[in-house]
Every structure is written in C-alpha cells, then in structure tokens.
Write an enzyme that holds these catalytic residues in place. Structure first.
Site, PDB file in Angstrom:
ATOM      1  N   GLY A  96      -1.767   1.487  15.682  1.00  0.00           N
ATOM      2  CA  GLY A  96      -3.033   0.920  16.135  1.00  0.00           C
ATOM      3  C   GLY A  96      -2.771  -0.157  17.185  1.00  0.00           C
ATOM      4  N   ARG A 129       1.927  14.028   6.787  1.00  0.00           N
ATOM      5  CA  ARG A 129       2.707  14.305   8.000  1.00  0.00           C
ATOM      6  C   ARG A 129       4.195  14.504   7.703  1.00  0.00           C
ATOM      7  NH1 ARG A 129       0.218   9.217  11.126  1.00  0.00           N
ATOM      8  NH2 ARG A 129      -0.237   8.654   8.971  1.00  0.00           N
ATOM      9  N   ARG A 147      36.354  12.455 -10.147  1.00  0.00           N
ATOM     10  CA  ARG A 147      34.987  12.515 -10.711  1.00  0.00           C
ATOM     11  C   ARG A 147      34.665  11.240 -11.501  1.00  0.00           C
ATOM     12  NH1 ARG A 147      34.940  17.980 -13.657  1.00  0.00           N
ATOM     13  NH2 ARG A 147      32.974  17.121 -14.420  1.00  0.00           N
ATOM     14  N   GLY A 176      -0.809   6.580  -0.246  1.00  0.00           N
ATOM     15  CA  GLY A 176      -1.133   7.657   0.710  1.00  0.00           C
ATOM     16  C   GLY A 176      -0.433   8.965   0.367  1.00  0.00           C
ATOM     17  N   LYS A 224       5.757  10.179   0.148  1.00  0.00           N
ATOM     18  CA  LYS A 224       6.443   9.692   1.357  1.00  0.00           C
ATOM     19  C   LYS A 224       7.382   8.525   1.084  1.00  0.00           C
ATOM     20  CE  LYS A 224       3.783   7.472   4.403  1.00  0.00           C
ATOM     21  NZ  LYS A 224       2.952   7.247   5.608  1.00  0.00           N
ATOM     22  N   LEU A 264       0.852  -1.190   0.000  1.00  0.00           N
ATOM     23  CA  LEU A 264       0.000   0.000   0.000  1.00  0.00           C
ATOM     24  C   LEU A 264       0.889   1.241   0.000  1.00  0.00           C
ATOM     25  CD1 LEU A 264      -2.594  -1.135   2.736  1.00  0.00           C
ATOM     26  CD2 LEU A 264      -2.551  -1.680   0.284  1.00  0.00           C
ATOM     27  N   TYR A 273      44.306  19.661 -13.128  1.00  0.00           N
ATOM     28  CA  TYR A 273      43.042  19.151 -13.664  1.00  0.00           C
ATOM     29  C   TYR A 273      43.354  18.169 -14.781  1.00  0.00           C
ATOM     30  CZ  TYR A 273      38.787  18.635 -16.306  1.00  0.00           C
ATOM     31  OH  TYR A 273      37.722  18.084 -16.967  1.00  0.00           O
TER      32      TYR A 273
HETATM   33  C1  UD1 Z   1      -1.371   2.157   9.765  1.00  0.00           C
HETATM   34  C2  UD1 Z   1      -2.400   1.300  10.502  1.00  0.00           C
HETATM   35  C3  UD1 Z   1      -1.984   1.202  11.964  1.00  0.00           C
HETATM   36  C4  UD1 Z   1      -0.586   0.599  12.063  1.00  0.00           C
HETATM   37  C5  UD1 Z   1       0.401   1.388  11.226  1.00  0.00           C
HETATM   38  C6  UD1 Z   1       1.711   0.645  11.139  1.00  0.00           C
HETATM   39  C7  UD1 Z   1      -4.524   1.692   9.357  1.00  0.00           C
HETATM   40  C8  UD1 Z   1      -5.839   2.385   9.415  1.00  0.00           C
HETATM   41  N1  UD1 Z   1      -3.718   1.920  10.391  1.00  0.00           N
HETATM   42  O1  UD1 Z   1      -1.441   3.451  10.311  1.00  0.00           O
HETATM   43  O2  UD1 Z   1      -2.872   0.382  12.684  1.00  0.00           O
HETATM   44  O3  UD1 Z   1      -0.164   0.548  13.418  1.00  0.00           O
HETATM   45  O4  UD1 Z   1      -0.087   1.580   9.882  1.00  0.00           O
HETATM   46  O5  UD1 Z   1       2.719   1.410  10.553  1.00  0.00           O
HETATM   47  O6  UD1 Z   1      -4.267   0.976   8.428  1.00  0.00           O
HETATM   48  N2  UD1 Z   1      -2.254   4.240   2.038  1.00  0.00           N
HETATM   49  C9  UD1 Z   1      -2.810   4.098   0.794  1.00  0.00           C
HETATM   50  N3  UD1 Z   1      -3.999   4.698   0.542  1.00  0.00           N
HETATM   51  C10 UD1 Z   1      -4.679   5.425   1.465  1.00  0.00           C
HETATM   52  C11 UD1 Z   1      -4.095   5.565   2.746  1.00  0.00           C
HETATM   53  C12 UD1 Z   1      -2.879   4.957   3.010  1.00  0.00           C
HETATM   54  O7  UD1 Z   1      -2.243   3.442  -0.091  1.00  0.00           O
HETATM   55  O8  UD1 Z   1      -5.763   5.930   1.149  1.00  0.00           O
HETATM   56  C13 UD1 Z   1      -0.923   3.626   2.295  1.00  0.00           C
HETATM   57  C14 UD1 Z   1       0.121   4.647   2.705  1.00  0.00           C
HETATM   58  O9  UD1 Z   1       0.839   5.096   1.555  1.00  0.00           O
HETATM   59  C15 UD1 Z   1       1.010   3.847   3.669  1.00  0.00           C
HETATM   60  C16 UD1 Z   1       0.093   2.756   4.208  1.00  0.00           C
HETATM   61  O10 UD1 Z   1      -1.040   2.741   3.377  1.00  0.00           O
HETATM   62  O11 UD1 Z   1       2.106   3.259   3.026  1.00  0.00           O
HETATM   63  C17 UD1 Z   1      -0.322   3.042   5.656  1.00  0.00           C
HETATM   64  O12 UD1 Z   1      -0.991   4.287   5.716  1.00  0.00           O
HETATM   65  P1  UD1 Z   1      -0.673   5.356   6.851  1.00  0.00           P
HETATM   66  O13 UD1 Z   1      -1.534   6.532   6.621  1.00  0.00           O
HETATM   67  O14 UD1 Z   1       0.771   5.553   6.962  1.00  0.00           O
HETATM   68  O15 UD1 Z   1      -1.214   4.554   8.114  1.00  0.00           O
HETATM   69  P2  UD1 Z   1      -0.806   4.765   9.636  1.00  0.00           P
HETATM   70  O16 UD1 Z   1      -1.530   5.925  10.175  1.00  0.00           O
HETATM   71  O17 UD1 Z   1       0.641   4.733   9.785  1.00  0.00           O
HETATM   72 CA    CA Z   2       2.339   4.710   8.384  1.00  0.00          CA
END
Ligand code: UD1
Ligand code: CA
Length: 465
Positions: A141, A15, A333, A11, A22, A8, A366
């Site tokens: 979480g 932050r 270089r 995101g 990221k 995944l 050089y």
């Molecule tokens: C998430 C978990 C949390 C866990 C933590 C571990 C959820 C709701 N929470 O929180 O329980 O402890 O990871 O590191 O899953 N992403 C997408 N699409 C979106 C949102 C996020 O692809 O719409 C991807 C982000 O790029 C990231 C990953 O999912 O790589 C996790 O998302 P992030 O927002 O970082 O979750 P956390 O708040 O860290």
């Molecule tokens: Ca995260």
C-alpha cells in the site's frame, strides 16, 4: 511505557498456493511466525496477542515454546481491520501503546521497532505507521502525503495512475493509542477485495484531527511481506546472505558464499573453512579450525575444534569431539557422541552410540545403540545387530578392543577390555577381557583340480573358469 502487541496471522495466504498456513512456511528451520514473535518478545511487551483463524491450532503448535501468548480467533477472514477487531476484547482496559504487526513480515528487527516506538512517543502521535521505500514491482500500500503530512494509505489495487510512482509504502506495522480502536467500526468494506482494510484507519484518524504520521525508517529487505513463494525465496536469500556476511566478519572462510546455507541460529568458530554446498542447520555449533568439505549437512549438532568432515556426510543431533575425522559418506544419526580423535570413515553409519577417544571405524560399518570405549578398532563391515524384530539392544565394547572385519555383534552383548575378535565372526555371547574370540566354520581346502574340471565341462567361452 506499557506495550501490547497484536500479530495478524489469520489470513488464508492464497497467493502462496499451499495447504500450509502462510505464516508456517519456513525460513531455514523456523516458521515465519516464530521470527515475528521472537522480535516482539525482545520488546518485553505486556501482551502478545496472535490473531488466528478457525484452523489456527497448527499455529499454536508452532508457537508452543513461547509462553504467555494470547490467541484470538477471527471467525471469517474479512480483512486486516476485521482481524484487529477480533483482538479488541483482549485489550479491554489496556491503557498503554498498541503495536500491530502483520504476521507475514518475518525479518523485522527489534531495533527498528524500538526506534519506531521512540519516534511515536517523542512526537506524541496518536497513530503511526512504519513506512519504507520500495523498488521494483510490488503490491504494498502507498503512503499518500499532502504537504508532507500523511493523509491516507491507498492499496495497490486501488491506485490511481499518478499514485503508482510513489515509493513510500506501508510495512504493515502500526502504533496506536487504545482509544483509536473504536475507529475500526467506521471502516467500510472495500468493493474490490470485499475486505475491511486496516489501512483505511489512517485517513479516518487524520480526518478526525488525530495526530497521524508515517516514519520512513529501515530498508526494504527488512520489511518483506511474504505473500508468495517468490517473496519467501527472497526472504530466504536475504537471511542466507546476511548470515554468511556475519560469519565472514567473524573469521570463517567460505569457498563459495552463494552455495552455503547457514541457519541464523547456528554458530561457527574462527578459522573454520567451509566448502561449497554445505548446509548447517538449526542450532548447530561448529568449533574453530574445522574443515567442512562439500555436500555435507549438519543438523542441530555440536562439532568441537579441529574436526574435519569430509565430502557428502550427514550429521544429525549429535556431538563430534575435537580432532576427529568424519566421512567421506558418513552418516551420524541422532543421539550419537563421537569422542576426541576418532575416525569415522566411508559408508559408516552410527546411531545413538557413544564412542570414546581414538575409536576407528574406517569403512562400511553400522554401529547402533553401542557404547564403545577408548582406542577401539572396528574392522570394515562390522555390524551391531541391535534389533531382534521387537526391541533394540545394546552392544558394549570396552577399551582397547580390536574387532576384525566382517563381524556381527548380536546385541545385547559385551566385548571385554583388550580382547580381539577374529574376522568374519558372529558374536552372540559375552567376550571376556583379553580374549581372542572367533566364531566361524573352519576353512576347508578341497582338491582344486577335480573342482575346476567339473565346472569347465559346462561353461564355454570367456566365462569359463
Ligand atoms: C498489507 C497492507 C499493505 C501493506 C502490506 C505490508 C492491508 C489492507 N494492506 O497488505 O498496505 O503494504 O500488508 O506487507 O492491510 N490477515 C488476517 N485476517 C484477514 C486478512 C489478513 O489476520 O482477514 C493477516 C494475514 O495473515 C497477514 C496480514 O494480516 O499476516 C496482512 O495481510 P495480507 O493479506 O498479507 O496483506 P497485504 O496484501 O500484504
Ligand atoms: Ca502480506
């Protein structure tokens, strides 16, 4: 066992406060996402699916070297459950095991993932989460258990007072059978964040009687999820320290373990001594018995045995053969090859040049686009004039040549074997073998007395000649 993996990575990473996605922030020379994909590759999965957002081309570019990645786009960033949903169509008819990993968790190791898979299979689980104990302030979480059984995950923002002390947290790594993907439709939006939490699937599966579990294995550092610059710097420190520890065990001496940065992909031979503030980047290989003095940076280069690199030198994409001495203040270089037993001294810049054995360029020179034979002496202030304003040209210096100080070699030009260039020459034509070439105006000696008197008349005080 057939394994499909889903990363995944769609995101926004708000932050992080960055214009860069990221997962493209780097730990040493590689972006976060590459660490994740590399670890997954080790498991030899049938598929690696990476979920990206609409601006994800830049992520594809960063993963160019990895074949067979399947990219799916999550149109709007509505949370981790929605991200996984975007991958469902790519998992059609897949009847193995699905491993889901957050793309911002770069320090996961294949071994821990293998252990996790084994535990999941041995216990015949339907859905498992990899958990760990977190200390200090964090936003992971929490794993909620009842009589030891995992019943749900509660996100940091939603924690009740009594849940805040729970140490066991979610790493963002899950295993599930494909049939559980349908449960994603039952996840309701979280009002606090306006997102669909993947973590909610745990409670839904549990309630429906599926076998759900959490495996608390591994340590906190390995699972750091990078949400902020602070997390990134923690991850860099962790990698930095573990790499230094590894080389200490392998017989490398560091005078100050805190101030050196060694890329995880770099290699160092035994009995090499590394002074403070040294950066060894990319896939650099350093031989044994070398000494690297302070403030030196070496990028994607090969340094053979017994090389000494003196203070404040920069070496980029080059090769330094055994027994050579580089620096202080040398700049090598890209695409340079320095032969064995050479000396490249103070304020010498070498670019895209090949030097034979025993070449000495000890001061202020050089050398660009040059091919230099064995036992050549390059006098102080020598310059290869390789650029005519449009093109670059080669300078060829054959074996046993002596170039006098302050010489300009206007390329293209060849200096024949065993020849000698007088100091202060500008060489524009080929010099044959065993010749002495001088090109400078003959010295004129003017009458000293007359000269001094005429100046003295116009200058007073201490500055008078
Ligand atoms: C998430 C978990 C949390 C866990 C933590 C571990 C959820 C709701 N929470 O929180 O329980 O402890 O990871 O590191 O899953 N992403 C997408 N699409 C979106 C949102 C996020 O692809 O719409 C991807 C982000 O790029 C990231 C990953 O999912 O790589 C996790 O998302 P992030 O927002 O970082 O979750 P956390 O708040 O860290
Ligand atoms: Ca995260």
């Amino acid at each position: 066992m057939k394994l499909a993996t889903v990363v995944l990575a769609a995101g926004q990473g708000t932050r992080m406060r960055s214009s860069l996605p990221k997962v493209l922030h780097k730990i040493f020379s590689k972006p976060i996402i590459q660490y994740v994909v590399r670890a997954l590759n080790e498991l030899a999965p049938k598929k690696i699916i990476v979920v990206i957002n609409r601006h994800g081309q830049i992520i594809k570019d960063a993963l160019k070297g990895f074949d067979d990645i399947l990219y799916v786009t999550q149109q709007d960033q509505k949370g981790t459950a929605d991200a996984l949903k975007s991958a469902i169509s790519s998992l059609d008819n897949f009847d193995g095991l699905i491993l889901i990993v957050n793309g911002d968790t770069p320090l996961i190791e294949p071994k821990i993932l293998r252990d996790f898979i084994n535990l999941h299979l041995t216990n015949s689980e339907d859905l498992s989460v990899l958990s760990f104990n977190a200390n200090g302030e964090h936003s992971y979480g929490r794993i909620i258990r009842s009589d030891g059984k995992v019943i749900k995950i509660v996100e940091n923002l939603d924690l009740g007072e009594e849940q805040k002390n729970i140490k066991e947290v979610n790493s963002g790594i899950y295993l599930m059978k494909p049939e559980l993907l349908k449960l994603l439709d039952e996840i309701r939006i979280s009002p606090l964040k306006d997102e669909y939490y993947l973590t909610d699937i745990i409670n839904i599966a549990y309630t429906k009687g599926y076998k759900v579990n959490a495996h608390n294995i591994g340590n906190e550092e390995q699972f750091v999820g990078i949400n902020s610059r602070e997390d990134l710097s923690k991850a860099v420190s962790f990698v930095k320290n573990s790499v230094v520890k590894k080389w200490l065990k392998e017989g490398v001496t560091f005078l100050d373990t805190d101030s050196v940065y060694i890329d995880p992909d770099a290699e160092i031979g035994i009995d090499t001594i590394i002074y403070p503030n040294v950066y060894i980047e990319g896939t650099t290989k350093i031989g044994s018995n070398c000494v690297i003095y302070p403030n030196t940076r070496i990028i994607d280069s090969i340094i053979y045995d017994n090389v000494v690199i003196k203070d404040s030198s920069l070496i980029e994409l080059s090769e330094i053969r055994e027994n050579s001495l580089i620096g202080p203040f040398a700049h090598i270089r890209p695409q340079s090859k320095i032969g064995p037993s050479c000396k490249i001294g103070n304020f010498v810049e070498v670019k895209k040049s090949v030097l034979g054995k025993g070449v000495k360029a000890s001061h202020l020179s050089y050398l660009g686009d040059a091919e230099i034979g064995n036992n050549v002496n390059i006098g102080a202030g020598t310059i290869t004039c390789n650029y005519d304003g449009i093109n670059k040209h080669k300078t060829i210096i054959e074996d046993d040549v002596f170039i006098g100080s302050d010489t300009q070699l206007v390329a293209p030009v060849r200096i024949g074997k065993n020849s000698y260039i007088g100091a202060g020459s500008t060489i524009t034509k080929e010099v044959p073998s065993s010749a002495l070439a001088i090109s400078r105006t003959p010295q004129k000696n003017l009458k000293k007395l007359t000269f001094r008197k005429s100046i003295k008349k116009n200058v007073k005080g201490d500055n008078a000649l």
